[in-house]
Design a protein around this motif. Sequence first.
Motif, PDB file in Angstrom:
ATOM      1  N   LEU A   1       0.822  -1.208   0.000  1.00  0.00           N
ATOM      2  CA  LEU A   1       0.000   0.000   0.000  1.00  0.00           C
ATOM      3  C   LEU A   1       0.858   1.261   0.000  1.00  0.00           C
ATOM      4  O   LEU A   1       0.659   2.167  -0.817  1.00  0.00           O
ATOM      5  CB  LEU A   1      -0.922  -0.009   1.224  1.00  0.00           C
ATOM      6  N   PHE A   2       1.824   1.317   0.908  1.00  0.00           N
ATOM      7  CA  PHE A   2       2.623   2.534   1.088  1.00  0.00           C
ATOM      8  C   PHE A   2       3.700   2.718   0.024  1.00  0.00           C
ATOM      9  O   PHE A   2       3.986   3.842  -0.382  1.00  0.00           O
ATOM     10  CB  PHE A   2       3.287   2.532   2.467  1.00  0.00           C
ATOM     11  N   PHE A   3       4.323   1.613  -0.395  1.00  0.00           N
ATOM     12  CA  PHE A   3       5.505   1.734  -1.250  1.00  0.00           C
ATOM     13  C   PHE A   3       5.288   1.292  -2.697  1.00  0.00           C
ATOM     14  O   PHE A   3       6.119   1.579  -3.560  1.00  0.00           O
ATOM     15  CB  PHE A   3       6.668   0.939  -0.651  1.00  0.00           C
ATOM     16  N   HIS A   4       4.169   0.600  -2.973  1.00  0.00           N
ATOM     17  CA  HIS A   4       3.944   0.114  -4.332  1.00  0.00           C
ATOM     18  C   HIS A   4       2.574   0.491  -4.880  1.00  0.00           C
ATOM     19  O   HIS A   4       2.212   0.058  -5.975  1.00  0.00           O
ATOM     20  CB  HIS A   4       4.118  -1.409  -4.380  1.00  0.00           C
ATOM     21  N   ALA A   5       1.808   1.265  -4.130  1.00  0.00           N
ATOM     22  CA  ALA A   5       0.514   1.794  -4.586  1.00  0.00           C
ATOM     23  C   ALA A   5      -0.425   0.701  -5.095  1.00  0.00           C
ATOM     24  O   ALA A   5      -1.050   0.836  -6.142  1.00  0.00           O
ATOM     25  CB  ALA A   5       0.719   2.860  -5.671  1.00  0.00           C
ATOM     26  N   LYS A   6      -0.537  -0.386  -4.327  1.00  0.00           N
ATOM     27  CA  LYS A   6      -1.476  -1.433  -4.712  1.00  0.00           C
ATOM     28  C   LYS A   6      -1.998  -2.129  -3.456  1.00  0.00           C
ATOM     29  O   LYS A   6      -1.313  -2.186  -2.423  1.00  0.00           O
ATOM     30  CB  LYS A   6      -0.823  -2.457  -5.641  1.00  0.00           C
ATOM     31  N   LEU A   7      -3.237  -2.607  -3.565  1.00  0.00           N
ATOM     32  CA  LEU A   7      -3.841  -3.362  -2.474  1.00  0.00           C
ATOM     33  C   LEU A   7      -3.607  -4.846  -2.730  1.00  0.00           C
ATOM     34  O   LEU A   7      -4.355  -5.492  -3.464  1.00  0.00           O
ATOM     35  CB  LEU A   7      -5.343  -3.079  -2.385  1.00  0.00           C
ATOM     36  N   SER A   8      -2.565  -5.369  -2.157  1.00  0.00           N
ATOM     37  CA  SER A   8      -2.263  -6.791  -2.280  1.00  0.00           C
ATOM     38  C   SER A   8      -1.453  -7.189  -1.058  1.00  0.00           C
ATOM     39  O   SER A   8      -0.934  -6.336  -0.333  1.00  0.00           O
ATOM     40  CB  SER A   8      -1.493  -7.100  -3.574  1.00  0.00           C
ATOM     41  N   GLY A   9      -1.348  -8.471  -0.847  1.00  0.00           N
ATOM     42  CA  GLY A   9      -0.648  -8.924   0.345  1.00  0.00           C
ATOM     43  C   GLY A   9       0.046 -10.242   0.130  1.00  0.00           C
ATOM     44  O   GLY A   9       0.515 -10.559  -0.960  1.00  0.00           O
TER      45      GLY A   9
END
Length: 301
Positions: free
Chosen positions: A172-180
């Motif tokens: 979220l913070f460093f790659h601008a995507k919602l994934s885990g």
Amino acid sequence: MSTVLPLAEPLPRRGTDPQADAREADRLGTRLRHQVGQAIADFGMIEDGDKVMVCLSGGKDSYTMLDVLLQLQKKAPVKFELVAVNLDQKQPDFPAHVLPRYLESIGVEYRILEQDTYSVVTRVVPEGKTMCSLCSRLRRGALYTHAQEQGFTKIALGHHRDDLVATFFLNLFFHAKLSGMPPKLLSDNGRHVVIRPLAYVREDDIARYAALRAFPIIPCNLCGSQENLQRKQVKRMMDEWERETPGRIETIARALGDIRPSQLSDPKLFDFLALGVKTDAEARVADLRQSGGIPGSFVGA
């Protein structure tokens, strides 16, 4: 379908009485078996006849994973094989005797792989830069190759609940995507199923259990101090949140299993373009009504 993660209980109180510690280890072990068993069931991690490669690093997480899986193996409704696998990456001062001695003492089948990834990483990565990313890729490649050669059907990694939450915030913070970091995944080449049996287990419980069970922990500082990692920044943030609002990380972890695509903004996951769009017939009726060519009372008759 949403997945509801089991709520964690408060961390057990620490004591110095051996009998009290033994009772605490039993209670904590029961909780961990329940949470790991629930994760295995929820995500279909282990099936009858599976040959599971348990990746053992020598840290508290992988020791705990192996220990709990061995306990579940004895009572599981399906039959599966467990083999502990460690990759000796030839870091300076790595105590190569520790894992074989421990695994032999508990009668577990194991393999020690040797690959000098440390020299590769130190040669390629500029001085002062973190080595973890490249090191992880090389380690993953070696383990995947071994899994394919030996016919393993599942690869078990020791990532826990806090790792899953931290990875979500890193992306979220460093790659601008919602994934885990999913509890179960198929490798990019489609050849390996990776499972994370500790997906429901919080790190504090693992640390306490490892201390009570006196696992021979190998320190994770063989590559030198790398304090500026983004993951450590996120970990500090999570620790502060948990101190200020206990239970917040558990709430976030549960949210990762309850995704609502229509309430986010990704048109690849939800067809926003079709939302509220009239059919051709509806559009023609609306045009006629607007032009006065059809009485309003006839619409929908």
